[in-house]
Design a protein around this motif. Sequence first.
Motif, PDB file in Angstrom:
ATOM      1  N   ASP A 252       0.840  -1.195   0.000  1.00  0.00           N
ATOM      2  CA  ASP A 252       0.000   0.000   0.000  1.00  0.00           C
ATOM      3  C   ASP A 252       0.877   1.247   0.000  1.00  0.00           C
ATOM      4  O   ASP A 252       2.095   1.168   0.035  1.00  0.00           O
ATOM      5  CB  ASP A 252      -0.974   0.004   1.186  1.00  0.00           C
ATOM      6  N   GLY A 253       0.239   2.373  -0.053  1.00  0.00           N
ATOM      7  CA  GLY A 253       0.943   3.650   0.002  1.00  0.00           C
ATOM      8  C   GLY A 253       1.988   3.810  -1.073  1.00  0.00           C
ATOM      9  O   GLY A 253       1.799   3.427  -2.223  1.00  0.00           O
ATOM     10  N   ALA A 254       3.137   4.356  -0.681  1.00  0.00           N
ATOM     11  CA  ALA A 254       4.214   4.643  -1.634  1.00  0.00           C
ATOM     12  C   ALA A 254       4.758   3.373  -2.273  1.00  0.00           C
ATOM     13  O   ALA A 254       5.186   3.394  -3.427  1.00  0.00           O
ATOM     14  CB  ALA A 254       5.343   5.391  -0.925  1.00  0.00           C
ATOM     15  N   TYR A 255       4.725   2.273  -1.544  1.00  0.00           N
ATOM     16  CA  TYR A 255       5.247   1.012  -2.081  1.00  0.00           C
ATOM     17  C   TYR A 255       4.380   0.511  -3.230  1.00  0.00           C
ATOM     18  O   TYR A 255       4.892   0.052  -4.253  1.00  0.00           O
ATOM     19  CB  TYR A 255       5.369  -0.034  -0.979  1.00  0.00           C
ATOM     20  N   LEU A 256       3.072   0.625  -3.078  1.00  0.00           N
ATOM     21  CA  LEU A 256       2.164   0.249  -4.161  1.00  0.00           C
ATOM     22  C   LEU A 256       2.317   1.207  -5.336  1.00  0.00           C
ATOM     23  O   LEU A 256       2.415   0.785  -6.492  1.00  0.00           O
ATOM     24  CB  LEU A 256       0.713   0.223  -3.677  1.00  0.00           C
ATOM     25  N   GLN A 257       2.358   2.493  -5.068  1.00  0.00           N
ATOM     26  CA  GLN A 257       2.520   3.476  -6.139  1.00  0.00           C
ATOM     27  C   GLN A 257       3.807   3.241  -6.923  1.00  0.00           C
ATOM     28  O   GLN A 257       3.847   3.409  -8.133  1.00  0.00           O
ATOM     29  CB  GLN A 257       2.500   4.899  -5.578  1.00  0.00           C
ATOM     30  N   ALA A 258       4.857   2.810  -6.243  1.00  0.00           N
ATOM     31  CA  ALA A 258       6.151   2.593  -6.889  1.00  0.00           C
ATOM     32  C   ALA A 258       6.111   1.467  -7.915  1.00  0.00           C
ATOM     33  O   ALA A 258       6.836   1.495  -8.903  1.00  0.00           O
ATOM     34  CB  ALA A 258       7.217   2.293  -5.846  1.00  0.00           C
ATOM     35  N   VAL A 259       5.253   0.471  -7.698  1.00  0.00           N
ATOM     36  CA  VAL A 259       5.235  -0.683  -8.601  1.00  0.00           C
ATOM     37  C   VAL A 259       4.131  -0.623  -9.647  1.00  0.00           C
ATOM     38  O   VAL A 259       4.031  -1.527 -10.478  1.00  0.00           O
ATOM     39  CB  VAL A 259       5.178  -2.009  -7.811  1.00  0.00           C
ATOM     40  N   LEU A 260       3.347   0.419  -9.646  1.00  0.00           N
ATOM     41  CA  LEU A 260       2.327   0.582 -10.694  1.00  0.00           C
ATOM     42  C   LEU A 260       2.992   1.192 -11.919  1.00  0.00           C
ATOM     43  O   LEU A 260       2.660   2.279 -12.370  1.00  0.00           O
ATOM     44  CB  LEU A 260       1.172   1.461 -10.191  1.00  0.00           C
ATOM     45  N   VAL A 261       3.949   0.463 -12.478  1.00  0.00           N
ATOM     46  CA  VAL A 261       4.793   0.983 -13.549  1.00  0.00           C
ATOM     47  C   VAL A 261       4.106   1.018 -14.907  1.00  0.00           C
ATOM     48  O   VAL A 261       4.574   1.682 -15.826  1.00  0.00           O
ATOM     49  CB  VAL A 261       6.128   0.209 -13.650  1.00  0.00           C
TER      50      VAL A 261
END
Length: 105
Positions: free
Chosen positions: A72-81
Amino acid sequence: LAGDIELVDADGNAVKPDDPVGSGFELRGRKDGTVTQTLRIAVVGDADGDGEVSAQDYIITRRAYLGTLDLDGAYLQAVLVSGGETLSPLDYLTIKRYVLGTYSF
């Protein structure tokens, strides 16, 4: 951000100038010693917050897609490549290709 600015890791520890910046780190704006603004950082492809894209990030992303790990959060955003709003096979396959050196962000 206004006032004094500090960079902290996911645990709230100050980051040194030469340290890599990873997903989950925060930029904090302070005024009179009080945090007034916070920006959470998401590094493209960095699912584990170490500032690099590695096989570990591919494994984390694949597990999150398969539902055996929550991101979730920044970690999820980071992998939505792939540009979507939810994880897809394209996300973890793109990270895999990056790790193998056959793709660049």
